[in-house]
Design a protein around this motif. Structure first.
Motif, short mmCIF file in Angstrom:
data_model
loop_
_atom_site.label_atom_id
_atom_site.label_comp_id
_atom_site.label_asym_id
_atom_site.label_seq_id
_atom_site.Cartn_x
_atom_site.Cartn_y
_atom_site.Cartn_z
N ASP B 77 18.08 -42.68 -0.48
CA ASP B 77 17.36 -41.77 -1.36
C ASP B 77 18.26 -40.77 -2.05
O ASP B 77 18.41 -40.78 -3.26
CB ASP B 77 16.27 -41.05 -0.55
CG ASP B 77 15.27 -40.37 -1.48
OD1 ASP B 77 15.17 -40.81 -2.65
OD2 ASP B 77 14.60 -39.42 -1.04
N LEU B 191 12.78 -43.98 -13.25
CA LEU B 191 13.13 -43.28 -14.49
C LEU B 191 11.89 -43.06 -15.35
O LEU B 191 11.68 -41.98 -15.91
CB LEU B 191 14.18 -44.10 -15.24
CG LEU B 191 14.66 -43.57 -16.59
CD1 LEU B 191 15.41 -42.27 -16.40
CD2 LEU B 191 15.54 -44.57 -17.29
N SER B 196 13.74 -39.72 -13.34
CA SER B 196 15.16 -39.99 -13.18
C SER B 196 15.35 -41.31 -12.44
O SER B 196 14.51 -41.75 -11.67
CB SER B 196 15.86 -38.85 -12.43
OG SER B 196 15.51 -38.85 -11.08
N PHE B 197 16.48 -41.91 -12.73
CA PHE B 197 16.81 -43.22 -12.21
C PHE B 197 16.81 -43.19 -10.68
O PHE B 197 17.32 -42.25 -10.07
CB PHE B 197 18.18 -43.62 -12.74
CG PHE B 197 18.57 -45.04 -12.47
CD1 PHE B 197 17.86 -46.08 -13.01
CD2 PHE B 197 19.68 -45.32 -11.67
CE1 PHE B 197 18.24 -47.40 -12.78
CE2 PHE B 197 20.06 -46.63 -11.44
CZ PHE B 197 19.34 -47.67 -11.98
N LEU B 198 16.22 -44.23 -10.08
CA LEU B 198 16.21 -44.39 -8.63
C LEU B 198 15.45 -43.28 -7.90
O LEU B 198 15.65 -43.05 -6.72
CB LEU B 198 17.63 -44.48 -8.06
CG LEU B 198 18.39 -45.77 -8.34
CD1 LEU B 198 19.83 -45.63 -7.92
CD2 LEU B 198 17.75 -46.94 -7.61
N GLN B 199 14.60 -42.59 -8.64
CA GLN B 199 13.85 -41.52 -7.98
C GLN B 199 12.73 -42.13 -7.12
O GLN B 199 12.13 -43.15 -7.46
CB GLN B 199 13.24 -40.58 -9.02
CG GLN B 199 12.63 -39.35 -8.39
CD GLN B 199 12.49 -38.23 -9.40
OE1 GLN B 199 12.91 -38.38 -10.54
NE2 GLN B 199 11.93 -37.12 -8.97
N ASN B 200 12.47 -41.47 -6.01
CA ASN B 200 11.43 -41.94 -5.09
C ASN B 200 10.07 -41.54 -5.65
O ASN B 200 9.61 -40.42 -5.49
CB ASN B 200 11.66 -41.28 -3.72
CG ASN B 200 10.93 -42.02 -2.64
OD1 ASN B 200 10.04 -42.82 -2.92
ND2 ASN B 200 11.31 -41.74 -1.42
#
Lengths: 606, 245, 475
Positions: B77, B191, B196-200
């Motif tokens: 994460d 995203l 945002s990229f790879l946000q949970n």
């Protein structure tokens, strides 16, 4: 006007290239027309001194000295182009030749009109690399390479000086930047020495002269006159800048003075003297006419350097005038040799002889050129050498005056050799059928001959411009009045000198015509009546012309091996680096990495 | 002699490095005795965004990361981008092996009876354990990388234990490719959904439940599948021989 | 969303994963990805992009500023042209090139020291795999060992930096490190420098480049010299600007390494009789010069040198490997006069070599001038002397090659068509076009240097904390 000339130059380079791709001959004629147009255009700039023009990052301004030098260069380039149409078939890349020829022309003219130091250097280097690529189309790649490397030594030193100057003074203007060094002789000395180095290498002053015989000797025949008559004079301009614009006499004011000349400048003058002596001695030895003329350029470069460095009323004027005289004479001599080479295919004196019978006009061109080159009245060369002598003897610089005198007398020896070996004597049978040079070539050569003569008869035409340059520099101008050229030591009226010589010439001509003709003896007309002669050239009296000199020189040390050894040393160092630092095994590198980290850690912890 | 010198140098370097590390990191105190303002505390407390709240297993809800395993919450994460990089490194290695050895000739090994029988029985169990490990990556020690490796080991065992392995590795490639692509698409979904990229971007649920921690389990499943298929591919490629210069 | 800079990394990675199964469309995917990347470069706003929703220092972020823009633009454009140039070879390595592209973009964008390590690893491994295309596995193996060791050094350095400062954010890390005692910060700095030294080809660890560059083919040559070398140069520049604190000891060590790389590399190039080897050592030397600029706190000069070298080397390597492949050998005797048959390639090659040497009218000259001027302002007056002396050597060997390649004639004779080598097919029209485009780019940049230098001087990042050699201790 300036802008137009610049744009015209750029357009014409492209135009000449494209045209030459289509048909090389047309391109060759294009170079002729373009250089003529350049000559006319620049000559019109005489009235607009002070005009400035910016072109991109290049800045130009019209100055009297720049105009003077440009005119000389353009004259040489222009006359050389008369030969171009006949040489296109000898070149492997004719289109590139034509384009680069005009590019180097643009570079040199730009150099003389440069307003700031960067422009100066950019134009300089452009002229160098474009001419280097022309030289390679001649006989030797090695020669082009040596030319480039020697030039690079000079130009890198100059670049250093230029950048240091710009950094220290904060300005790039040539006229303002060097003033900064007024108060700092040490730094000024460094900049002066580095700056003038490119001038020295270009003029072929003694230890840097090695490229001249190589490049002049093996460049395409049409380009040798430009190299010797034109591009070498760029060095004279650098010498001018470094003594007249760089306040050399003021910066070195508290140095040891030798007859009123500061030691660093005197040392350079001595180098000029050495060049005169060395060039003269070496020229006598040469068998190839073009190499001989190249060594004579070394000697004449010495005169020009000494003259310009004197920065006084007489020698300075003489030096500047000698730039023109030597350019004209040397270009004419090289062109004459080119004409001979065009017809016979060689410039080796031992293989020629008797050309006067087949190419009389070329002979006259060469004769007038060498008279001027040797400084015999009534040609232009006499006036400039006379002025340099005046200056040297006035200051009492005895060593330099001796060297100059030696060079003058020695030059009789070397200029006479091609005259006798190439033009005089008997004609070799294989050349019985050759013709006089093409009319177009003759026009180019005769233009230069006429100039040499005119410069001898009315030198004041040129000296007026030089006097103006001297006034602009704030030194006493050379005194001219009508046809009289006057110095503090004496005066000379070249018109009367010419009249005297003219009468003498007429007298001899009349005698020649009146007296009974001598019988022409052919080369094969020998005592070996019944035998067949396999090597007729050995019978020519020009063969081994200076055999005693050649024996004398056999054991003389030469400078070129020193450079070759330096090159070898560099290669050895490269090999050492390659085996030691660039060894393929990675474990060495890892070892170094670990060791250096440890050492630095230990060093830092201390 | 050479070796002794190298050993000596390495020892000296090791000494300096351990001393240097010792000056920076505190190995000798428990976390509670350390500086409370250290950055890592925020990771441990699952409280990077500063929303506060105590951390109680099985009770805390909607934590920012939601994984009961601190390592997992850092790896998948907080620093998920590094993990993406790491699987790329593995992907590249597999590619490299494939490029070098892929065109070679497959060698067949003769295996004994015991190995054959055992492989049949053990390999499925290993496969299952592997799957268990990467699906529970957010709860227990382990995760995608060990789980995937375990799956590959099962494949290796199976490979050794059977005389007739199908040479068709296409499915492996497909799994590898799809898992990798899905990881990135998951990131891109973050995203678009959360900014945002790879946000949970999924709800993180209750700490310690199987279905919790948002996208973390999904990522670990993908990583596990990818690692498993890749390492299996490498094993298969290594069994080929090729004469190279 | 669509204009986020993250696409520069996500897109190539996605394409790489997909390309493994879609082998027929691989090459097209690569080209499309690069074109899309160019679009993204122009669309993306500058600034900090956070990943995973966590602000730095907790999460990883990407820093996209003018500096990164220049580097990224250079790399996308050059890579695009190179893969078109070396299309048949590139087809076999498409997934690797895609991953390498993602790594390169990540390396230039990332704002996190550990993430930088990951990206460097990705690029390095991709480079190992690409270098196998040369067909010399021993050389690849040597390269692999060296790069791996230096990778370990970099990682150790990162660990120490984290141990001492507690953060990994690249931006402004220098301020924290500078406040540490000298003896403490010396070790991580040295480890980080050596972690990059192998890829930067600095002297004691540059031996791999001799063989990898010197045996390159149409794909690896341009990629190594024109994409990887400038990328690592740019990363080093970023590190010098944001992370690495130089003390007099480390500063002088780095300076000596850079200078000796430049001088020894050029000297070794001077003695080569093999075109590719010459270019290999020239690349080593040029890299030393760029490192010198970054070390001395003149990033714009370093950037100019990197750009000039990248553009020039892409042409030089493209043409050199092309003719080598066609004529069978890169030695001087074999390649003598080949440009007679390949005029356009010859012109591009000449242009690139003139620019490489720093001859006026070309970009290289302005790079060299700004380098020397920048060094003057540090007060180290002897460094320009070394640079210019070495430039003579450089000019000498480049010109020697140029003269030999153009002229088929034997020494002492006029060139005639008899001595010409048998004409072989080197490039297709499309490939010649690519070389031409590269040459035009290089030439146009040389025409407007002032505007270009001005733009570069504005690229100094927000943290303009240049550390001169020896000044680090005062803090």
């Amino acid at each position: 006007m300036m802008t137009m000339i610049i744009l015209f130059m750029i357009a014409s380079i492209l135009f000449a290239y494209v045209l030459s791709l289509k048909e090389p001959k047309w391109g060759a004629y294009a170079t002729l027309i373009v250089s003529l147009a350049g000559l006319v255009g620049v000559s019109l700039l005489r009235g607009s001194v002070g005009e400035t023009v910016s072109f991109y990052y290049l800045h130009f301004t019209v100055t009297t000295i720049g105009w003077y030098f440009s005119m000389i260069l353009l004259t040489v380039y222009f006359t050389a182009t008369f030969f171009h149409p006949f040489w296109m078939d000898q070149l492997i890349y004719p289109a590139a030749y034509n384009a680069l020829f005009l590019l180097s022309l643009a570079g040199t003219v730009g150099l003389f009109f440069a307003q700031d130091l960067m422009t100066l250097f950019i134009c300089w280097e452009t002229a160098v690399w474009s001419s280097m690529l022309i030289v390679q189309q001649g006989k030797s790649r090695q020669a082009a390479w040596v030319y480039f490397v020697m030039s690079a030594i000079g130009s890198m030193a100059t670049l250093f000086a230029i950048l240091l100057t710009i950094f220290m003074s904060g300005t790039t203007m040539i006229t303002d930047a060097f003033i900064y060094f007024m108060g700092s002789p040490a730094l000024g000395g460094l900049v002066f020495g580095a700056f003038i180095l490119s001038g020295l290498t270009k003029m072929g002053i003694f230890p840097f002269h090695v490229w001249l015989p190589l490049a002049h000797g093996s460049a395409p025949h049409t380009f040798s006159p430009v190299l010797s008559g034109g591009l070498v004079k760029m060095g004279a301009y650098i010498a001018y800048l470094s003594v007249a614009v760089f306040p050399a006499y003021q910066v070195f004011g508290d140095q040891l003075m030798l007859q009123g000349v500061p030691l660093p400048i005197y040392a350079l003058m001595l180098l000029g003297g050495v060049s005169i002596v060395y060039g003269t001695l070496r020229a006598i030895q040469q068998d190839d006419a073009k190499r001989l003329l190249a060594y004579s350029s070394v000697a004449n470069g010495g005169y020009i350097l000494i003259g310009i460095l004197m920065l006084d009323q007489m020698a300075f004027a003489g030096g500047l005038m000698h730039v023109l005289n030597h350019a004209v004479a040397s270009a004419a001599a090289f062109l004459a040799m080119a004409a001979v080479a065009k017809r016979t295919g060689t410039t080796k004196m031992s293989e020629l002889g008797g050309m006067i019978h087949r190419m009389p006009v070329t002979y006259v061109v060469y004769l007038i050129a060498i008279i001027s080159m040797a400084g015999i009245p009534p040609m232009g060369g006499f006036v400039s050498k006379w002025l340099i002598f005046q200056g040297l003897s006035h200051r009492g610089l005895i060593f330099l005056a001796t060297a100059a005198a030696f060079g003058s007398i020695g030059s009789y020896l070397y200029v006479f050799r091609p005259l006798s070996a190439v033009f005089l004597g008997q004609l070799a049978p294989k050349y019985e059928k050759i013709k006089e040079a093409d009319p177009l070539m003759l026009i180019g050569m005769l233009l230069l001959t006429a100039m040499s003569l005119l410069l001898g008869i009315v030198p004041n035409v040129v000296l007026r411009t030089i006097a103006q340059i001297q006034i602009e520099l704030g030194i006493d101008p050379i005194m001219i009045k009508g046809t009289i050229t006057a110095t503090q030591n004496g005066s000379v009226n070249m018109l009367s000198v010419f009249t005297v010589f003219g009468f003498g010439f007429l007298l001899i001509l009349i005698l020649f015509l009146v007296l009974p003709k001598s019988r022409r003896v052919g080369l094969m007309d020998t005592y070996t009546s019944a035998e067949f002669i396999h090597t007729p050239e050995l019978l020519h009296y020009g063969h081994h012309f200076y055999a005693p000199f050649e024996r004398l020189y056999e054991k003389w040390p030469s400078v070129l091996p020193l450079y070759q050894r330096l090159s070898l040393k560099l290669k050895e160092m490269g090999e050492w680096a390659e085996t030691f630092f660039f060894h393929a095994e990675p474990n060495r590198a890892v070892f170094w990495m670990v060791l250096l980290v440890i050492l630095i850690t230990v060093g830092g912890a201390r | 002699m050479k070796k002794l010198v190298s050993l000596f140098l390495i020892l000296v370097l090791a000494f300096f490095l351990t001393t240097a590390l010792d000056q920076g990191l505190d190995f000798w105190h428990s976390p509670s005795q350390l500086d409370a303002f250290r950055m890592s505390n925020a990771f441990v407390q699952n409280d990077v965004l500063g929303e506060g709240g105590a951390l109680v297993f099985g009770e805390s809800k909607n934590l920012e990361s939601g994984s009961a395993n601190i390592v997992t919450s850092i790896v998948v994460d907080y620093r998920s981008f590094d993990t993406l990089g790491e699987i790329t490194v593995l992907f590249l290695s597999a590619l490299g092996v494939g490029l070098l050895m892929g065109s070679g000739v497959r060698t067949t090994l003769r295996s004994g009876f015991i190995l054959k029988t055992a492989a049949k029985m053990v390999a499925p169990l290993m496969l299952l354990t592997g799957i268990y490990i990467f699906t529970h990556g957010h709860l227990t020690p382990g995760g995608g990388f060990p789980g995937g490796s375990m799956m590959a080991t099962a494949f290796l065992l199976h490979y050794f234990g059977s005389d007739t392995v199908k040479s068709n590795l296409k499915p492996l490639k497909w799994i590898e490719s799809t898992a990798g692509a899905l990881y990135i698409l998951l990131g891109l979904a973050g995203l678009f959904v959360a900014g945002s990229f790879l946000q949970n971007f999924l709800p993180t649920g209750t700490l310690g439940h199987l279905v919790s921690a948002g996208i973390i389990p999904l990522v670990y499943v993908l990583v596990g599948l990818k690692v498993g298929s890749e390492v299996s591919g490498i094993v298969a490629d290594f069994s080929k021989t090729e004469v190279v210069s | 969303m669509m204009g986020s800079i993250i696409w520069l990394i996500a897109l190539p990675l996605l394409a790489a994963f997909v390309s493994v199964v879609a082998q027929t469309y691989q090459y097209g995917l690569l080209v499309v990805t690069l074109l899309m990347n160019l679009l993204v470069l122009f669309a993306a706003p500058q600034g900090l992009t956070i990943i995973g929703g966590y602000e730095p220092p907790f999460g990883i972020s990407l820093l996209f500023d003018q500096y990164a823009l220049i580097a990224l633009l250079l790399i996308q454009v050059l890579l695009l042209l190179i893969i078109v140039l070396a299309r048949p070879l590139a087809k076999n390595y498409t997934p690797v090139i895609l991953v390498m592209l993602a790594g390169l973009n990540g390396m230039l964008l990332t704002n996190d020291l550990f993430n930088l390590f990951v990206m460097i690893e990705i690029v390095s491994i991709a480079a190992f795999i690409l270098s196998t295309a040369n067909g010399k596995l021993t050389h690849t193996f040597h390269y692999l060992i060296l790069a791996t060791v230096s990778g370990v050094f970099f990682l150790l350095g990162t660990v120490l930096v984290y141990a001492y400062t507690g953060i990994l954010v690249v931006q402004g890390l220098m301020m924290r490190l500078a406040s540490l005692p000298v003896a403490l910060s010396l070790i991580p700095m040295m480890l980080l420098i050596f972690g990059m030294a192998v890829e930067l080809k600095l002297v004691p660890v540059s031996s791999w480049a001799k063989n990898i560059y010197g045996q390159a083919n149409l794909l690896t040559g341009p990629i190594f010299a024109a994409v990887l070398a400038p990328a690592f140069g740019f990363v080093f520049g970023r590190m010098m600007n944001e992370v690495i604190v130089l003390h007099s000891l480390t500063g002088y060590t780095l300076l000596v390494m850079a200078i000796s790389t430049f001088v020894l590399g050029e000297l070794a190039a001077y003695r080569q009789t093999d075109l590719l080897k010459t270019l290999a050592f020239s690349s080593i030397g040029q890299s030393g010069l760029a490192v010198m600029m970054f070390t001395l706190g003149a990033p714009w000069a370093g950037i100019l040198l990197l750009i000039n070298n990248a553009l020039a080397k892409s042409i030089l390597y493209g043409v050199a490997t092309g003719v080598t492949a066609a004529y069978g050998n890169a030695s001087m005797g074999v390649l003598k006069g080949v440009f007679y048959h390949h005029r356009l390639l010859g012109v591009a090659f000449s242009l690139a070599s003139l620019s490489l040497v720093g001859i006026p009218l070309f970009l290289g000259f302005f790079a060299k001038v700004s380098a020397v001027m920048a060094i003057f302002s540090t007060g180290l007056i002897w460094v320009p002397v070394i640079i210019l002396l070495t430039a003579i050597v450089e000019g000498a060997y480049v010109m020697r090659w140029l003269l030999q390649l153009w002229s088929p004639a034997f020494e002492g004779y006029l060139a005639s068509k008899k001595e010409l080598p048998q004409k072989r097919n080197v490039f297709s029209a499309q490939q010649i076009l690519v070389v031409g485009v590269l040459a035009v780019i290089l030439f146009t940049m040389g025409l407007m240097p002032q505007r270009f230098v001005d733009a570069l001087q504005k690229t100094q990042p927000a943290m303009a904390q240049y550390e001169m050699v020896g000044q680090g201790e005062q803090q």
